[in-house]
Design a protein around this motif. Structure first.
Motif, PDB file in Angstrom:
ATOM      1  N   ALA A  70      41.024  32.731  61.131  1.00  9.91           N
ATOM      2  CA  ALA A  70      41.692  32.884  59.836  1.00  9.91           C
ATOM      3  C   ALA A  70      43.145  32.431  59.850  1.00  9.91           C
ATOM      4  O   ALA A  70      43.762  32.340  58.789  1.00  9.91           O
ATOM      5  N   ALA A  71      43.689  32.165  61.041  1.00 12.63           N
ATOM      6  CA  ALA A  71      45.119  31.854  61.122  1.00 12.63           C
ATOM      7  C   ALA A  71      45.376  30.863  62.244  1.00 12.63           C
ATOM      8  O   ALA A  71      44.555  30.693  63.154  1.00 12.63           O
ATOM      9  N   ASP A  76      43.231  42.321  59.064  1.00  9.85           N
ATOM     10  CA  ASP A  76      42.333  42.199  57.917  1.00  9.85           C
ATOM     11  C   ASP A  76      42.970  42.805  56.680  1.00  9.85           C
ATOM     12  O   ASP A  76      42.872  42.249  55.571  1.00  9.85           O
ATOM     13  N   TRP A  97      46.177  43.093  56.119  1.00 11.49           N
ATOM     14  CA  TRP A  97      47.301  42.232  55.744  1.00 11.49           C
ATOM     15  C   TRP A  97      46.815  41.026  54.943  1.00 11.49           C
ATOM     16  O   TRP A  97      47.404  40.676  53.929  1.00 11.49           O
ATOM     17  N   ARG A  98      45.731  40.413  55.381  1.00  9.95           N
ATOM     18  CA  ARG A  98      45.188  39.254  54.664  1.00  9.95           C
ATOM     19  C   ARG A  98      44.739  39.625  53.257  1.00  9.95           C
ATOM     20  O   ARG A  98      44.832  38.828  52.326  1.00  9.95           O
ATOM     21  N   GLN A  99      44.231  40.845  53.096  1.00 10.93           N
ATOM     22  CA  GLN A  99      43.726  41.291  51.803  1.00 10.93           C
ATOM     23  C   GLN A  99      44.828  41.864  50.910  1.00 10.93           C
ATOM     24  O   GLN A  99      44.557  42.282  49.787  1.00 10.93           O
TER      25      GLN A  99
END
Length: 347
Positions: free
Chosen positions: A19-20, A295, A297-299
């Motif tokens: 994801a990063a 997770d 933080w991404r949301q």
């Protein structure tokens, strides 16, 4: 995202890598890689590289996570006064440290070092040992680690009280909690003094010559918090003079402890290499905790274990304002494959 690490990388970050853009860097490359990064994961929590490598405010990461409960290596003005959110690994080490402290208490009371020494010398030396039931213990630090220690020592039969920021009675884990300013007054009443407080301006040097002089001659001091809580030279003098019966240190001013340090051979001192919270699988647990928070933080959801940067720890009885209702010292259910992982990471 930048991960500050040495030769060993955190395990299980594949979900984050998908994801990063994850860059694993040693301390000497941090200053070059950190500007513009969204996230810094301080896996090498003993490193002192972050303050010197910290970029200008407009290029600073929005979130820093550290793989430890203590955040004193990140206590510098630019981070403290900026907008960066700081989270820690509170909740991972509680049970392991509590078990280690109980082991040290029993080692002192049952003179296990003496038994091992006698065995090495083939010396059949019968002697009586101490009991711990009903003995007073004082835990300095009433966060999750201190509470886990208090519960386990109480279960073993000791009479436990605590020292925290504010005094209170009828605490579920300590019974009575004394205010920090009362420490020297209550030290003469205890046989085992356990330090599990965060390192702050208020706690630095709290165990000095005066505090050691206030302790009972038969008392033992156990430090599983941070080394600067204790004035090392004062402790050396107290042990050499016999004014206290013993001490156990798991944290030191210099780590590894230098070979010529007088602490190695002091009478009544047990030395361990900063390992009280480390258990089989703890590295995986630390990484899983970060992945769970990543997770969130991404949301765009509130992060767990948000540190009050001016206090130097996560305030409150759970995991800070962003985690109400998710106590990180909740005991995981055995057999789930996630034993030792704070309960909130499984939700």
């Amino acid at each position: 995202m930048v991960v500050l690490c040495g030769t060993d990388r955190p395990p299980g970050l594949e979900p984050v890598e998908r994801a990063a853009d994850v860059r694993y860097v040693p301390a000497d490359r941090l200053a070059a890689e950190l500007p513009g990064a969204d996230v810094l994961f301080v896996w090498d929590f003993t490193s002192r590289a972050v303050p010197a490598a910290w970029p200008a405010a407009d290029a600073a990461p929005g979130w820093v996570h550290i793989a430890s409960a203590g955040v004193d290596t990140l206590a510098f003005d630019a981070l403290r006064d900026g907008d960066t959110v700081l989270t820690n690994s509170r909740g991972v080490f509680d049970a392991a440290i509590a078990e280690y402290v109980l082991g040290l208490v029993l080692a002192f009371a049952k003179d296990l070092p003496g038994t091992l020494d006698a065995q090495r010398h083939h010396d059949w030396r019968h002697r009586e040992t101490e009991t711990i039931a009903g003995r007073p213990a004082l835990v300095v630090g009433t966060g999750p680690i201190g509470r886990a220690i208090a519960r386990l020592l109480s279960a073993a039969g000791l009479r436990v009280s605590g020292v925290g920021r504010t005094a209170r009675r009828d605490d579920p884990d300590f019974g009575e909690v004394h205010a920090a300013g009362e420490l020297r007054r209550v030290l003469p009443d205890t046989d085992f003094v356990v330090l599990a407080a965060p390192l702050t301006a208020q706690t630095t040097g709290m165990i000095d010559a005066a505090a050691l002089a206030a302790m009972r001659p038969g008392a033992r001091l156990i430090n599983v918090g941070r080394s600067p809580l204790v004035r090392t030279d004062d402790l050396v003098a107290a042990l050499r003079s016999g004014s206290i019966a013993g001490a156990a240190l798991d944290v030191f001013d210099a780590e590894p402890l230098p070979a010529d340090s007088p602490l190695w051979t002091l009478p009544g001192l047990l030395v361990s290499p900063h390992m009280s919270g480390d258990f089989a699988g703890s590295l995986t647990t630390l990484a899983q905790l970060f992945v769970a928070n990543f997770d969130r933080w991404r949301q765009g959801r509130p992060l767990h274990n948000v540190v009050d940067k001016h206090l130097g720890y996560v305030p409150g009885g759970a995991a800070g304002p962003a985690t109400a209702g998710h106590p990180v010292d909740e005991v995981p259910v055995a057999g789930t494959g996630q034993e030792g992982l704070p309960a909130w990471t499984r939700t």
